[in-house]
Design a protein around this motif. Structure first.
Motif, mmCIF file in Angstrom:
data_model
loop_
_atom_site.group_PDB
_atom_site.id
_atom_site.type_symbol
_atom_site.label_atom_id
_atom_site.label_comp_id
_atom_site.label_asym_id
_atom_site.label_seq_id
_atom_site.Cartn_x
_atom_site.Cartn_y
_atom_site.Cartn_z
ATOM 1 N N TYR A 207 8.923 -18.815 51.356
ATOM 2 C CA TYR A 207 8.780 -17.696 50.425
ATOM 3 C C TYR A 207 10.050 -17.449 49.625
ATOM 4 C CZ TYR A 207 4.271 -16.095 52.164
ATOM 5 O OH TYR A 207 2.936 -16.000 52.470
ATOM 6 N N GLY A 208 11.139 -18.105 49.981
ATOM 7 C CA GLY A 208 12.404 -17.763 49.339
ATOM 8 C C GLY A 208 12.841 -16.360 49.698
ATOM 9 N N GLN A 209 12.394 -15.894 50.863
ATOM 10 C CA GLN A 209 12.732 -14.563 51.360
ATOM 11 C C GLN A 209 13.245 -14.675 52.788
ATOM 12 O OE1 GLN A 209 8.805 -12.759 50.924
ATOM 13 N NE2 GLN A 209 9.546 -11.468 49.252
ATOM 14 N N SER A 233 11.973 -6.234 45.898
ATOM 15 C CA SER A 233 12.437 -7.449 46.578
ATOM 16 C C SER A 233 11.588 -7.800 47.782
ATOM 17 C CB SER A 233 13.888 -7.275 47.018
ATOM 18 O OG SER A 233 13.997 -6.185 47.915
ATOM 19 N N GLY A 234 10.745 -6.866 48.229
ATOM 20 C CA GLY A 234 9.917 -7.080 49.403
ATOM 21 C C GLY A 234 9.807 -5.810 50.217
ATOM 22 N N THR A 255 12.715 -7.106 54.162
ATOM 23 C CA THR A 255 12.513 -8.359 53.442
ATOM 24 C C THR A 255 13.331 -8.367 52.161
ATOM 25 O OG1 THR A 255 10.263 -8.525 54.317
ATOM 26 C CG2 THR A 255 10.788 -9.881 52.397
ATOM 27 N N GLU A 256 14.118 -9.432 51.988
ATOM 28 C CA GLU A 256 14.936 -9.602 50.786
ATOM 29 C C GLU A 256 14.856 -11.046 50.314
ATOM 30 O OE1 GLU A 256 16.738 -7.723 48.818
ATOM 31 O OE2 GLU A 256 16.722 -5.804 49.906
ATOM 32 N N ARG A 257 15.112 -11.246 49.032
ATOM 33 C CA ARG A 257 15.243 -12.609 48.520
ATOM 34 C C ARG A 257 16.402 -13.292 49.243
ATOM 35 N NH1 ARG A 257 14.700 -9.148 44.104
ATOM 36 N NH2 ARG A 257 12.629 -9.233 43.148
ATOM 37 N N THR A 258 16.277 -14.599 49.436
ATOM 38 C CA THR A 258 17.224 -15.318 50.297
ATOM 39 C C THR A 258 18.674 -15.116 49.886
ATOM 40 O OG1 THR A 258 15.539 -16.986 50.796
ATOM 41 C CG2 THR A 258 17.840 -17.585 51.200
ATOM 42 N N ASP A 260 20.049 -12.700 48.203
ATOM 43 C CA ASP A 260 20.468 -11.316 48.447
ATOM 44 C C ASP A 260 20.650 -11.063 49.945
ATOM 45 O OD1 ASP A 260 20.382 -10.761 45.740
ATOM 46 O OD2 ASP A 260 18.313 -10.048 45.803
ATOM 47 N N SER A 385 5.920 -7.788 45.947
ATOM 48 C CA SER A 385 7.318 -8.213 45.829
ATOM 49 C C SER A 385 7.679 -8.500 44.380
ATOM 50 C CB SER A 385 7.568 -9.444 46.714
ATOM 51 O OG SER A 385 7.414 -9.121 48.062
ATOM 52 N N ASN A 386 7.476 -7.515 43.546
ATOM 53 C CA ASN A 386 7.835 -7.648 42.132
ATOM 54 C C ASN A 386 7.878 -6.243 41.523
ATOM 55 O OD1 ASN A 386 5.195 -7.000 40.572
ATOM 56 N ND2 ASN A 386 4.528 -8.444 42.163
#
Length: 432
Positions: A207-209, A233-234, A255-258, A260, A385-386
């Protein structure tokens, strides 16, 4: 935790041979986490000693540490019923926190107010919450103790290889032990070595998260309320834990983008506390980080097959879903309930423990459910997540409609509780 060890014995003369059971009545489980131990206990109790069950996992050498450093899971009502039927729930009940209601918000991080767009509350039956929060290590320790009492052999080493044939599977351990069994079950997690050895393919993507988990202390009691803030971000979930040593506590799944998440996890303690406070909010007063924040890459995936010759997959070895709905551990334990039921029923008919019809019935029963849950959680993650304004309007409208439809909310509560569809006997609270 006591551990049996091998000494180079062959063909079951050591760990397995003492009870005199043929390979067709022996089960080896690779992986001593929640799924592996629950399966072992289910088979041992369901067969009333008619099966010889061994669990291999290097982590069995020591008891799980427990306490504020442990991860926690939302145990659905159906899974709790299974633990009651297995005699395990009483060992953790005083440390389990019922989730009495759940609030969902949809906002940006900078928004001063996060209005609720959906609120789930209620019970699946009078006095029965739809879920409890339990720390994983408490459950693992209780399951290991119950397994030992039920006659399951726990071995603190890994399965290094196996060879399946028409009438048995030969399992080789790290110490050189060779055990002949009827069935090998892989419960060794998402990066299952046993799945690879069985040449079963995997379909999935990242997921890139990253999911950041930690235990948080706070000034005021949570009242059994779970909160999920959907942020661009999630999701940021706050899940109630039982009070311990006078501390009000919650578990977070952040949950965060990887990129971040990597930055956040390297922050000094004061800066990380500030970032946590921005997301956690002030409703429960001053917060304190009670455990190290740990990150886990998030992905979705499913095995191309759940079974092979004298081989089966359960839990994360079979499938992975996004934690947005908190259902990962529950669908894995549903695997366990179904597989145990199929195996015990086959054995009662005098069939082999790895009866082909029973294994295929397990795969059919679980594949649709896991694919459906994967699609649902993947869709929710994509939807939330947007920060796309039209998307926000559509999702908030949809949740607003659900909020006004009590019958639909009751269905979702029963779905979250694991009590919709063909519920296996253990998850109905019935013994096998």
């Amino acid at each position: 935790m006591a551990a049996a060890t091998g000494t180079g014995r062959k063909h079951g003369e050591g760990l397995q041979g003492g009870r005199g059971l043929p390979p067709a009545r022996r089960v080896v489980i690779g992986g001593g986490g929640l799924a592996g131990l629950t399966l072992a206990l289910s088979l041992a109790k369901g067969s009333a000693g008619g099966l010889d069950v061994t669990v291999f996992d290097p982590a069995l050498a020591q008891p799980a540490p427990g306490g504020d450093a442990s991860r926690a899971s939302a145990i659905a009502a159906g899974v709790r019923r299974m633990f009651e039927a297995l005699g395990v729930w009483s060992a953790v009940a005083d440390r389990a926190e019922p989730i009495l209601d759940m609030v969902i918000t949809d906002s940006r991080l900078a928004d001063p107010v996060r209005p609720s767009i959906l609120n789930f509350s209620g019970e699946v039956t009078p006095g029965e919450p739809f879920a409890h929060m339990v720390e994983n290590d408490d459950l693992i320790n209780a399951l290991a103790a119950a397994c030992r009492q039920a006659g399951v052999t726990l071995v603190a080493e890994a399965v290094m290889g196996f060879s399946a044939g028409p009438d048995r599977v030969s399992v080789t351990t790290a110490s050189g032990e060779e055990i002949e069994a009827g069935l090998l079950v892989a419960a060794d997690g998402a990066r299952s070595r046993l799945r690879d050895m069985a040449d079963i393919g995997w379909i999935g993507r990242s997921y890139g998260q990253v999911g950041i988990v930690a235990t948080i202390g706070h000034e005021r009691p949570h009242g059994g309320r779970a909160i999920e803030h959907f942020l661009p971000s999630g999701p940021f979930a706050i899940l109630p834990l039982a009070t311990r040593e006078g501390r009000h506590r919650s578990s977070i799944v952040w949950t965060e983008r990887t990129a971040d998440a990597d930055y956040l996890l390297q922050l000094p303690a004061e800066d990380l506390h500030e970032e946590l406070e921005r997301r956690f909010g002030l409703e429960l007063g001053e917060i304190t980080l009670l455990s190290p924040a740990r990150g886990f890459p998030l992905s979705i995936g499913i095995a191309r097959r759940f079974v092979a010759e004298r081989f089966a997959l359960v839990g994360d070895a079979a499938h992975l879903v996004h934690p947005i709905a908190g259902q990962g551990i529950n669908i894995g334990l549903r695997d366990v309930a179904v597989l145990a039921e199929k195996i015990i029923d086959a054995c009662r008919l005098g069939r082999d423990v790895a009866d082909e019809e029973a294994l295929l019935a397990y795969e059919r029963a679980r594949r649709f459910d896991t694919v459906t849950m994967g699609i649902a959680t993947d869709g929710l993650n994509r939807l939330f997540s947007n920060d796309f304004l039209p998307g926000r309007l559509v999702r908030d409208l949809g949740f607003g409609l659900v909020e006004r439809m009590p019958a639909v909310k009751r269905f979702f509560i029963r779905e979250a509780a694991g009590l919709v569809g063909a519920v296996p006997r253990l998850m109905r609270g019935e013994a096998l």
